[in-house]
Design an enzyme around this catalytic site. Structure first.
Site, PDB file in Angstrom:
ATOM      1  N   ARG A 186       1.054  -1.206  -0.083  1.00 55.95           N
ATOM      2  CA  ARG A 186       0.166  -0.034  -0.101  1.00 55.95           C
ATOM      3  C   ARG A 186       0.863   1.086   0.074  1.00 55.95           C
ATOM      4  O   ARG A 186       1.849   1.233   0.685  1.00 55.95           O
ATOM      5  CB  ARG A 186      -0.980   0.211   1.180  1.00 55.95           C
ATOM      6  N   GLU A 188      -4.317   7.195  -5.324  1.00 59.31           N
ATOM      7  CA  GLU A 188      -4.654   6.516  -6.485  1.00 59.31           C
ATOM      8  C   GLU A 188      -5.683   7.287  -7.260  1.00 59.31           C
ATOM      9  O   GLU A 188      -6.771   7.169  -6.775  1.00 59.31           O
ATOM     10  CB  GLU A 188      -4.467   5.054  -6.192  1.00 59.31           C
ATOM     11  N   HIS A 204      -0.934  -0.004  -9.899  1.00 59.90           N
ATOM     12  CA  HIS A 204      -1.745  -0.910  -9.070  1.00 59.90           C
ATOM     13  C   HIS A 204      -2.084  -2.206 -10.056  1.00 59.90           C
ATOM     14  O   HIS A 204      -3.158  -2.605 -10.286  1.00 59.90           O
ATOM     15  CB  HIS A 204      -2.769  -0.324  -8.425  1.00 59.90           C
TER      16      HIS A 204
HETATM   17  N1  LIG Z   1      -0.634  -4.276  -5.421  1.00 57.90           N
HETATM   18  C1  LIG Z   1      -1.669  -5.332  -5.206  1.00 57.90           C
HETATM   19  O1  LIG Z   1      -2.461  -5.161  -6.144  1.00 57.90           O
HETATM   20  C2  LIG Z   1      -1.830  -5.982  -4.010  1.00 57.90           C
HETATM   21  C3  LIG Z   1      -2.564  -7.301  -4.483  1.00 57.90           C
HETATM   22  C4  LIG Z   1      -2.470  -8.049  -3.084  1.00 57.90           C
HETATM   23  C5  LIG Z   1      -2.141  -7.594  -1.777  1.00 57.90           C
HETATM   24  N2  LIG Z   1      -1.800  -6.360  -1.782  1.00 57.90           N
HETATM   25  C6  LIG Z   1      -1.239  -5.621  -0.420  1.00 57.90           C
HETATM   26  O2  LIG Z   1      -0.345  -6.651   0.170  1.00 57.90           O
HETATM   27  C7  LIG Z   1      -0.225  -6.463   1.457  1.00 57.90           C
HETATM   28  C8  LIG Z   1       0.108  -7.836   1.708  1.00 57.90           C
HETATM   29  O3  LIG Z   1      -0.899  -8.774   1.670  1.00 57.90           O
HETATM   30  P1  LIG Z   1      -0.999 -10.245   2.246  1.00 57.90           P
HETATM   31  O4  LIG Z   1      -2.286 -10.680   1.680  1.00 57.90           O
HETATM   32  O5  LIG Z   1       0.268 -10.721   2.098  1.00 57.90           O
HETATM   33  O6  LIG Z   1      -1.662  -9.733   3.446  1.00 57.90           O
HETATM   34  P2  LIG Z   1      -1.306 -10.614   5.018  1.00 57.90           P
HETATM   35  O7  LIG Z   1      -2.065 -10.130   5.981  1.00 57.90           O
HETATM   36  O8  LIG Z   1      -1.364 -12.048   4.554  1.00 57.90           O
HETATM   37  O9  LIG Z   1       0.147 -10.237   5.375  1.00 57.90           O
HETATM   38  C9  LIG Z   1       0.567  -9.075   5.906  1.00 57.90           C
HETATM   39  C10 LIG Z   1       1.688  -9.368   7.175  1.00 57.90           C
HETATM   40  O10 LIG Z   1       2.179  -8.233   7.616  1.00 57.90           O
HETATM   41  C11 LIG Z   1       2.463  -8.514   8.807  1.00 57.90           C
HETATM   42  N3  LIG Z   1       2.585  -7.006   9.513  1.00 57.90           N
HETATM   43  C12 LIG Z   1       1.662  -6.229  10.002  1.00 57.90           C
HETATM   44  N4  LIG Z   1       2.137  -5.567  10.809  1.00 57.90           N
HETATM   45  C13 LIG Z   1       3.517  -5.572  10.389  1.00 57.90           C
HETATM   46  C14 LIG Z   1       4.715  -4.746  11.113  1.00 57.90           C
HETATM   47  N5  LIG Z   1       4.531  -3.594  11.499  1.00 57.90           N
HETATM   48  N6  LIG Z   1       5.724  -5.029  10.410  1.00 57.90           N
HETATM   49  C15 LIG Z   1       6.110  -6.257   9.421  1.00 57.90           C
HETATM   50  N7  LIG Z   1       5.027  -6.919   9.283  1.00 57.90           N
HETATM   51  C16 LIG Z   1       3.746  -6.594   9.738  1.00 57.90           C
HETATM   52  C17 LIG Z   1       1.452  -9.529   9.438  1.00 57.90           C
HETATM   53  O11 LIG Z   1       1.735 -10.237  10.546  1.00 57.90           O
HETATM   54  C18 LIG Z   1       1.122 -10.454   8.212  1.00 57.90           C
HETATM   55  O12 LIG Z   1       1.913 -11.715   8.353  1.00 57.90           O
HETATM   56  C19 LIG Z   1      -1.373  -5.878   1.739  1.00 57.90           C
HETATM   57  O13 LIG Z   1      -1.047  -4.501   2.181  1.00 57.90           O
HETATM   58  C20 LIG Z   1      -2.475  -6.018   0.593  1.00 57.90           C
HETATM   59  O14 LIG Z   1      -3.357  -5.016   0.734  1.00 57.90           O
HETATM   60  C21 LIG Z   1      -1.603  -5.569  -2.734  1.00 57.90           C
HETATM   61  O1  LIG Z   2      -4.629  -4.148  -3.947  1.00 58.30           O
HETATM   62  C1  LIG Z   2      -5.820  -4.929  -3.578  1.00 58.30           C
HETATM   63  O2  LIG Z   2      -6.326  -4.706  -2.789  1.00 58.30           O
HETATM   64  C2  LIG Z   2      -6.148  -6.055  -4.378  1.00 58.30           C
HETATM   65  O3  LIG Z   2      -5.725  -6.769  -4.107  1.00 58.30           O
HETATM   66  C3  LIG Z   2      -6.159  -5.715  -5.751  1.00 58.30           C
HETATM   67  O4  LIG Z   2      -6.851  -4.598  -6.331  1.00 58.30           O
HETATM   68  P1  LIG Z   2      -7.539  -4.513  -7.704  1.00 58.30           P
HETATM   69  O5  LIG Z   2      -8.715  -5.652  -7.814  1.00 58.30           O
HETATM   70  O6  LIG Z   2      -8.131  -3.322  -7.589  1.00 58.30           O
HETATM   71  O7  LIG Z   2      -6.450  -4.830  -8.730  1.00 58.30           O
END
Ligand SMILES: NC(=O)c1ccc[n+]([C@@H]2O[C@H](COP(=O)([O-])OP(=O)(O)OC[C@H]3O[C@@H](n4cnc5c(N)ncnc54)[C@H](O)[C@@H]3O)[C@@H](O)[C@H]2O)c1
Ligand SMILES: O=C(O)[C@H](O)COP(=O)(O)O
Length: 443
Positions: free
Chosen positions: A262, A291, A310
């Site tokens: 994020r 965004e 994204h």
């Molecule tokens: N770019 C994209 O399209 C996209 C897609 C999927 C997920 N994401 C983002 O990726 C991130 C991770 O997703 P996920 O599914 O692996 O989540 P998840 O909940 O499985 O993993 C997140 C991890 O972060 C850890 N965490 C929490 N606080 C922390 C801290 N202070 N320091 C270090 N670690 C900490 C948690 O313990 C957990 O293990 C989220 O922010 C999610 O929104 C983005």
């Molecule tokens: O980043 C997220 O929260 C989602 O996992 C991906 O979002 P999107 O559907 O807008 O690509």
């Protein structure tokens, strides 16, 4: 991807949750009109079809599934005002991360029953974590070998072999911050590229990390040792701007940063300064604090930054998968079912909370015990009167899971998804009941 809904069958909720039957439904539940059930009873064939608003692009398979049962309105790029106006006429809304479903939108939702604010339930369908992991790796390698900039250079007619010399990955150290679903998949892939992987995650279990050859270290050690830092934590008050001036000052000069988590987990102004001073050699960013970012966003325009809009979950396969999953959740709800992906099904009705007050402390205690390290197993002992021996403890298990997971994740835990969420995270909750002949000690 997420969908919001009016509740199909709010009053029998106490049956669904198996709450003690003498408890009345809460006023909150009573005012939630059973919109979908009422629609089904409406006469007039055509008009009784529920309406689904798809406000961001949804995979074809999902749209087709929905069309079998509903009138589907695909309307993209709606302003907040347009969204509020439209949602009042719809029974379900499907959005992706680009649409803010805030209080105003919830309050404007009325469905074909035309009862604004009659209450909605929300489901999410997160993309498979492999997708964001693949994108993280794609950004890492593209950044290290200057793929985007050298491609742009060639397209402008140049042949700049000396300008775009990259850096090797093999033997370098990658620090993963946030060792959850995505972070651990990035780690697996990075090891295959010859990187040495360390991770920082105060809530991750060391044995899970060791199983894939990753050492868990402190935050300071992770950022100080890394040649590459990849961010994979949720945006929470404690992770907001976790990479700031102070953190950049502790990093190796020439470190490279990847962010597919994020935008808000890093301080964008601080990153611009670190890039300008050379502390950070390059950054690859898929997510931004705002965004889409403004046209003059300094990071997007920075020559040391590789940026994507994204795209972490944007593969054909992932889009189809989540589209079908969310369409099935929507259709299930139209039939009155509750999906395990519901994020805001009521946690505990007020009356039940008062009934369970002595146990509610459990959530607090769990948070205290959780402290800084990963809790993997919790044993709950209930001391209850024999007359209450059939107490349905799912509510309490849900509270424990909520206490363990919500402070460290962006997952919303509720009665519907709690057991599934605990299992998914490898948390084992065992229960023991001590039945007393007389009254429970809490009476
Ligand atoms: N770019 C994209 O399209 C996209 C897609 C999927 C997920 N994401 C983002 O990726 C991130 C991770 O997703 P996920 O599914 O692996 O989540 P998840 O909940 O499985 O993993 C997140 C991890 O972060 C850890 N965490 C929490 N606080 C922390 C801290 N202070 N320091 C270090 N670690 C900490 C948690 O313990 C957990 O293990 C989220 O922010 C999610 O929104 C983005
Ligand atoms: O980043 C997220 O929260 C989602 O996992 C991906 O979002 P999107 O559907 O807008 O690509």
């Amino acid at each position: 991807m997420a969908a919001t809904f009016a509740p199909a069958d709010p009053l029998p909720l106490s049956r669904r949750l198996l709450l003690p039957s003498r408890l009345p439904a809460t006023p909150l539940l009573r005012h939630r009109r059973p919109r979908l059930v009422a629609m089904a009873a409406e006469p007039g064939g055509e008009n009784s079809k529920p309406r689904v608003l798809v406000a961001e692009k949804l995979g074809r398979g999902g749209v087709d599934l929905l069309k079998g049962l509903a009138d589907v309105d695909c309307a993209y790029n709606l302003s907040p005002e347009e969204l509020r106006a439209k949602i009042g006429l719809c029974d379900a809304l499907i959005v992706r991360s680009g649409t803010k479903v805030d209080r105003d939108v919830f309050e404007a939702s009325g469905g074909s029953s035309g009862a604004p604010g009659s209450g909605s339930t929300m489901w999410t369908s997160p993309p498979p974590p492999n997708m964001a992991a693949e994108h993280g790796i794609a950004l890492l390698t593209a950044m290290a070998r200057n793929i985007a900039r050298s491609d742009a250079s060639m397209k402008s007619g140049k042949w700049e072999r000396n300008k775009y010399v990259g850096v090797s990955l093999v033997g370098k150290t990658l620090a993963i911050l946030g060792f959850g679903k995505v972070g651990s998949e990035v780690a697996r892939r990075a090891k295959g590229l010859g990187l040495h992987v360390i991770a920082h995650d105060p809530y991750a279990a060391a044995d899970r990390a060791h199983a894939i050859g990753v050492d868990l270290v402190t935050f300071d050690e992770a950022i100080a040792r890394a040649d590459f830092i990849s961010l994979h934590m949720p945006l929470t008050p404690s992770t907001s701007k976790i990479l700031n001036d102070e953190a950049f000052a502790k990093m190796k000069k020439g470190v490279r940063i990847i962010n597919v988590a994020r935008g808000g987990v890093l301080d964008e102004e601080a990153l611009v300064k670190a890039l300008d001073s050379g502390v950070v050699a390059q950054a690859a960013l898929d997510v931004f604090t705002k965004e889409p970012p403004s046209a003059d966003n300094k990071l997007v325009l920075h020559e040391k930054v590789t940026a994507t809009p994204h795209l972490g979950a944007s593969t054909v396969e992932a889009q189809e998968e989540v589209a079908i999953e969310i369409a099935e959740a929507v259709l299930g709800a139209l039939k009155g079912e509750l999906a395990s992906t519901s994020v805001n099904a009521p946690m505990v009705p007020a009356e039940v909370l008062s009934e369970l007050t002595p146990f509610v402390l459990g959530r607090l205690v769990v948070q205290l015990v959780a402290g800084g390290s990963g809790v993997k197993s919790v044993k709950v002992t209930y001391t209850i009167a024999i007359t209450r021996g059939d107490l349905d403890t799912r509510l309490l298990r849900a509270m424990i899971t909520k206490g363990l997971i919500e402070p460290i994740s962006d997952v919303h835990v509720n009665i519907v998804n709690a057991d599934f969420t605990a299992k998914q995270r490898g948390i084992r909750i065992t229960e023991e009941r001590i039945l007393l002949d007389g009254h429970s000690p809490f009476d």
